[in-house]
Design a protein around this motif. Structure first.
Motif, PDB file in Angstrom:
ATOM      1  N   VAL A  14       0.842  -1.199   0.000  1.00 66.39           N
ATOM      2  CA  VAL A  14       0.000   0.000   0.000  1.00 66.39           C
ATOM      3  C   VAL A  14       0.876   1.248   0.000  1.00 66.39           C
ATOM      4  O   VAL A  14       0.667   2.178  -0.782  1.00 66.39           O
ATOM      5  N   ALA A  15       1.890   1.237   0.859  1.00 67.39           N
ATOM      6  CA  ALA A  15       2.795   2.391   0.921  1.00 67.39           C
ATOM      7  C   ALA A  15       3.470   2.606  -0.431  1.00 67.39           C
ATOM      8  O   ALA A  15       3.616   3.736  -0.896  1.00 67.39           O
ATOM      9  N   GLY A  16       3.844   1.506  -1.068  1.00 69.32           N
ATOM     10  CA  GLY A  16       4.506   1.604  -2.366  1.00 69.32           C
ATOM     11  C   GLY A  16       3.605   2.221  -3.420  1.00 69.32           C
ATOM     12  O   GLY A  16       4.038   3.068  -4.207  1.00 69.32           O
ATOM     13  N   PHE A  17       2.333   1.826  -3.412  1.00 70.77           N
ATOM     14  CA  PHE A  17       1.389   2.426  -4.369  1.00 70.77           C
ATOM     15  C   PHE A  17       1.244   3.917  -4.086  1.00 70.77           C
ATOM     16  O   PHE A  17       1.153   4.728  -5.010  1.00 70.77           O
ATOM     17  N   ASN A  18       1.209   4.270  -2.798  1.00 74.83           N
ATOM     18  CA  ASN A  18       1.111   5.689  -2.457  1.00 74.83           C
ATOM     19  C   ASN A  18       2.335   6.470  -2.907  1.00 74.83           C
ATOM     20  O   ASN A  18       2.259   7.663  -3.138  1.00 74.83           O
ATOM     21  N   MET A  19       3.469   5.776  -2.987  1.00 76.10           N
ATOM     22  CA  MET A  19       4.704   6.436  -3.451  1.00 76.10           C
ATOM     23  C   MET A  19       4.760   6.465  -4.976  1.00 76.10           C
ATOM     24  O   MET A  19       5.735   6.922  -5.554  1.00 76.10           O
ATOM     25  N   GLY A  20       3.760   5.886  -5.641  1.00 77.58           N
ATOM     26  CA  GLY A  20       3.726   5.973  -7.097  1.00 77.58           C
ATOM     27  C   GLY A  20       4.148   4.724  -7.837  1.00 77.58           C
ATOM     28  O   GLY A  20       4.393   4.769  -9.040  1.00 77.58           O
ATOM     29  N   ALA A  21       4.262   3.581  -7.130  1.00 79.00           N
ATOM     30  CA  ALA A  21       4.598   2.341  -7.837  1.00 79.00           C
ATOM     31  C   ALA A  21       3.437   1.945  -8.749  1.00 79.00           C
ATOM     32  O   ALA A  21       2.285   2.272  -8.468  1.00 79.00           O
ATOM     33  N   ASN A  22       3.743   1.261  -9.875  1.00 78.59           N
ATOM     34  CA  ASN A  22       2.698   0.898 -10.833  1.00 78.59           C
ATOM     35  C   ASN A  22       2.072  -0.462 -10.536  1.00 78.59           C
ATOM     36  O   ASN A  22       0.911  -0.689 -10.821  1.00 78.59           O
ATOM     37  N   ASP A  23       2.882  -1.373 -10.005  1.00 77.93           N
ATOM     38  CA  ASP A  23       2.366  -2.715  -9.744  1.00 77.93           C
ATOM     39  C   ASP A  23       3.327  -3.405  -8.788  1.00 77.93           C
ATOM     40  O   ASP A  23       4.366  -2.844  -8.429  1.00 77.93           O
ATOM     41  N   TYR A  24       2.972  -4.616  -8.374  1.00 76.33           N
ATOM     42  CA  TYR A  24       3.881  -5.360  -7.506  1.00 76.33           C
ATOM     43  C   TYR A  24       3.856  -6.840  -7.840  1.00 76.33           C
ATOM     44  O   TYR A  24       2.913  -7.352  -8.444  1.00 76.33           O
ATOM     45  N   ILE A  25       4.912  -7.513  -7.464  1.00 75.30           N
ATOM     46  CA  ILE A  25       5.011  -8.961  -7.625  1.00 75.30           C
ATOM     47  C   ILE A  25       5.498  -9.511  -6.295  1.00 75.30           C
ATOM     48  O   ILE A  25       6.409  -8.946  -5.690  1.00 75.30           O
ATOM     49  N   THR A  26       4.860 -10.588  -5.814  1.00 77.01           N
ATOM     50  CA  THR A  26       5.325 -11.161  -4.552  1.00 77.01           C
ATOM     51  C   THR A  26       6.280 -12.320  -4.824  1.00 77.01           C
ATOM     52  O   THR A  26       6.122 -13.055  -5.794  1.00 77.01           O
TER      53      THR A  26
END
Ligand code: CA
Length: 232
Positions: free
Chosen positions: A92-104
């Protein structure tokens, strides 16, 4: 043209697996182990996309993400976070920082490649759309109508008088509802004005803009520790 990807991962095994997989898939790849190197290489090489591990020694991934977005030279590249399971708060924090997507982690090769392709495709679309966008086209969002060409703002048939800086601030945010803009990025878009303006001044302009917009002022949301965003 070959798409370029920068891998930021301190674990050597994963870094090499990613490099190998992406090179074989035809991407141009650079790989680094620290956040400091990531910032330097991203600025020098300007890759299309960064795969960013969040758990890094010293400079962590979230900080790297924020700094990439704050630097005009790297603000537009795509960022895909790499996280371990159970790091939802970080995602969530990463999206707030402007990340486009994530992979676990652990990830499957097929899912990884599909995600990257999707992000790169969106990036291409966004860039094309931005280049083609008519700068004079009016923006309609919530109950606001913004005419960039005429420098006018209307809320439900009511004209709102704004200063040139307030107008540009509103235009910058309202053009991309839901996008978080750091003070740095906002400053960049205000630079067309003829006087120097500081990060602190951005906050002052936001306060004044919200007041003039009345009830619609609530659409300009503060993102703590990051900047501002226009409500989606
Ligand atoms: Ca790590």
């Amino acid at each position: 043209m070959k798409r370029s990807i920068l891998i930021v991962e301190d674990e050597e095994d994963i870094r090499e697996l990613l490099s190998y997989t992406l090179i074989r898939e035809g991407y141009q790849v650079a790989a680094v182990a620290t956040g400091e190197e990531a910032l330097a290489v991203a600025e020098a090489k300007r890759p299309d996309l960064v795969i960013l591990d969040l758990m890094l020694p010293c400079l962590d991934g979230l900080t790297v993400c924020r700094k990439l977005r704050a630097n005009p030279k790297t603000a537009d590249l795509a960022i895909v976070m790499l996280t371990a399971k159970g790091e939802e708060a970080d995602i969530v924090a990463g999206f707030n920082m402007g990340a486009n997507d994530y992979i676990t982690k652990p990830f499957s090769r097929i899912v990884l490649l599909a995600r990257l392709r999707a992000v790169l495709r969106n990036l291409g679309l966004n860039r094309d759309a931005e280049e083609e966008a008519d700068d004079d086209a009016e923006i309609r969002v919530h109950n606001l109508v913004i005419h960039p060409g005429r420098h006018q703002v209307w809320i439900e048939e009511q004209r709102v008088e704004l200063s040139a800086t307030e107008f540009r601030l509103l235009y910058t945010l309202a053009r991309k509802p839901g996008w978080v803009f750091t003070r740095d990025r906002i400053l960049d878009s205000l630079h067309g004005d003829n006087y120097a303006i500081t990060e602190r001044a951005v906050d002052v302009h936001v306060v004044s803009l919200r007041r003039k917009l009345g009830a619609a002022g609530q659409y300009i949301e503060t993102v703590r520790g990051v900047g501002y965003r226009f409500k989606e």
